[in-house]
Scaffold this motif. Structure first.
Motif, PDB file in Angstrom:
ATOM      1  N   ASP A 135      26.844  41.308  45.050  1.00  0.00           N
ATOM      2  CA  ASP A 135      27.424  40.687  46.244  1.00  0.00           C
ATOM      3  C   ASP A 135      26.660  39.406  46.537  1.00  0.00           C
ATOM      4  N   ALA A 136      27.330  38.285  46.283  1.00  0.00           N
ATOM      5  CA  ALA A 136      26.722  36.985  46.546  1.00  0.00           C
ATOM      6  C   ALA A 136      27.499  36.221  47.611  1.00  0.00           C
ATOM      7  N   ALA A 138      30.372  34.776  48.243  1.00  0.00           N
ATOM      8  CA  ALA A 138      31.636  34.264  47.704  1.00  0.00           C
ATOM      9  C   ALA A 138      32.116  35.072  46.514  1.00  0.00           C
ATOM     10  N   VAL A 139      31.271  35.983  46.009  1.00  0.00           N
ATOM     11  CA  VAL A 139      31.588  36.803  44.841  1.00  0.00           C
ATOM     12  C   VAL A 139      31.151  38.238  45.111  1.00  0.00           C
ATOM     13  N   VAL A 140      32.071  39.183  44.894  1.00  0.00           N
ATOM     14  CA  VAL A 140      31.729  40.609  44.982  1.00  0.00           C
ATOM     15  C   VAL A 140      32.286  41.299  43.748  1.00  0.00           C
ATOM     16  N   ILE A 141      31.414  41.968  42.996  1.00  0.00           N
ATOM     17  CA  ILE A 141      31.824  42.721  41.810  1.00  0.00           C
ATOM     18  C   ILE A 141      31.357  44.158  41.988  1.00  0.00           C
ATOM     19  N   ALA A 142      32.289  45.090  41.939  1.00  0.00           N
ATOM     20  CA  ALA A 142      31.981  46.505  42.128  1.00  0.00           C
ATOM     21  C   ALA A 142      32.025  47.239  40.802  1.00  0.00           C
ATOM     22  N   GLY A 143      30.987  48.005  40.519  1.00  0.00           N
ATOM     23  CA  GLY A 143      30.956  48.835  39.323  1.00  0.00           C
ATOM     24  C   GLY A 143      31.590  50.188  39.593  1.00  0.00           C
ATOM     25  N   GLN A 179      39.309  34.076  50.347  1.00  0.00           N
ATOM     26  CA  GLN A 179      39.070  33.407  49.069  1.00  0.00           C
ATOM     27  C   GLN A 179      37.889  33.988  48.290  1.00  0.00           C
ATOM     28  N   THR A 180      37.214  35.000  48.812  1.00  0.00           N
ATOM     29  CA  THR A 180      36.130  35.661  48.076  1.00  0.00           C
ATOM     30  C   THR A 180      36.654  36.181  46.742  1.00  0.00           C
ATOM     31  N   PHE A 181      35.900  35.944  45.693  1.00  0.00           N
ATOM     32  CA  PHE A 181      36.271  36.477  44.383  1.00  0.00           C
ATOM     33  C   PHE A 181      35.829  37.926  44.310  1.00  0.00           C
ATOM     34  N   ARG A 182      36.795  38.819  44.054  1.00  0.00           N
ATOM     35  CA  ARG A 182      36.523  40.247  43.986  1.00  0.00           C
ATOM     36  C   ARG A 182      36.932  40.768  42.611  1.00  0.00           C
ATOM     37  N   ALA A 183      36.071  41.558  42.002  1.00  0.00           N
ATOM     38  CA  ALA A 183      36.343  42.087  40.670  1.00  0.00           C
ATOM     39  C   ALA A 183      35.772  43.492  40.551  1.00  0.00           C
ATOM     40  N   VAL A 184      36.253  44.200  39.550  1.00  0.00           N
ATOM     41  CA  VAL A 184      35.802  45.564  39.265  1.00  0.00           C
ATOM     42  C   VAL A 184      35.432  45.630  37.795  1.00  0.00           C
TER      43      VAL A 184
END
Length: 302
Positions: A135-136, A138-143, A179-184
């Motif tokens: 979690d930065a 502007a960017v959130v990546i969930a495992g 506009q936050t980039f979200r990914a898995v």
């Protein structure tokens, strides 16, 4: 659309239609430069040819991504010496890392440990969670941990998207600006394109998981496991999304294509993916694919 290709990658027709040739690097995210990360999977220490781990390390060091994602299968048979080799390689990589387990990282011979403490050896790598989060702002990546120590059938290598894990990922992705980039990212794929090999299928529960995660704003679904690189556009919960699968980065257990990994650049309006493949002496660029970002319009519609 794409035209820095030197060889044919496993890129689906949907990806070919949705992608476009990048005229320039992606525009900066809010408040900064494009976010750059590497998707690396299926290292399989215990089956790595001499010199290849060093070549991958050098290429990642030269690429200098903000984050390196390891999408599972660090080892071949979850042996202690294989985890030791993986730990040494990871420690030498001087960048932020996000590491998930794969099915090969659970004990293969010691069934007592597999059933009662399946992640002991994996957790000893660094003590991080099985479902890490980056979690930065502007960017959130969930495992999402899709491995299981046992299943009620003989194909224990298959993945499962557990409702509890999906709910946790949804919570982690929710909130923030549209506009936050979200990914898995998961080891087992949640979406496979039309060109997927017949020996693999999406994780059990994948469709429900993808719909829930799309509703939470996930734009990109990343994975390993298949040992083949792919990128394709698909629709979930009425919204266009992208699936990105990494080839095996280091193992000699190839599936018809060389070792490789993805380098990604995420900007305010597009996602750019560069497929880097092992050559005779080093890794080099094979594909350069760009997709438009669609998260903002989907989130605003809710």
């Amino acid at each position: 659309m794409i035209d820095t290709a030197r060889k044919t990658a496993d890129v689906s027709p949907a990806a070919e239609r949705a992608a476009k040739a990048p005229d320039a690097a992606p525009a900066p995210l809010a408040g900064g430069a494009p976010f750059r990360f590497a998707l690396v999977a299926d290292l399989h220490f215990g089956s790595v040819p001499d010199g290849l781990a060093a070549a991958l390390h050098d290429d990642l060091a030269e690429s200098a991504p903000d984050l390196v994602i390891i999408a599972g299968d660090l080892t071949l048979r979850a042996r202690s010496r294989e985890f030791d080799a993986a730990r040494e390689w990871l420690d030498a990589l001087k960048t932020e890392k996000m590491v998930l387990p794969g099915n090969h990282d659970l004990p293969y011979v010691n069934l007592w440990e597999r059933f009662f403490n399946p992640y002991r050896r994996f957790s000893a790598l660094g003590g991080g969670p099985l479902e890490p989060v980056y979690d930065a702002g502007a960017v959130v990546i969930a495992g999402l941990n899709t491995t299981r120590s046992w299943q009620p059938h003989l194909k224990w290598q298959e993945g499962v998207a557990r409702p509890r894990g999906v709910a946790a990922a949804v919570e982690r992705l929710s909130g923030g600006a549209p506009q936050t980039f979200r990914a898995v990212v998961s080891h087992h794929p949640l979406s496979l394109g039309a060109n997927a090999p017949p020996y693999v299928r999406p994780a059990i529960g994948a469709e429900a998981a993808v719909n829930a995660l799309t509703d939470a704003g996930a734009e990109l679904f990343m994975s390993g496991h298949v040992h083949r690189g792919f990128a394709h556009a698909f629709e979930a919960a009425g919204a266009p999304r992208i699936a990105l699968g990494a080839p095996t980065a280091l193992s000699n257990r190839l599936r018809g294509e060389p070792n490789g990994y993805w380098l990604a650049e995420i900007g305010a309006d597009q996602m750019r993916f560069l497929l880097r493949r092992r050559g005779e002496a080093r890794f080099g660029l094979e594909r350069d694919i760009t997709f438009p970002r669609r998260a903002q319009s989907h989130m605003n519609a809710k």
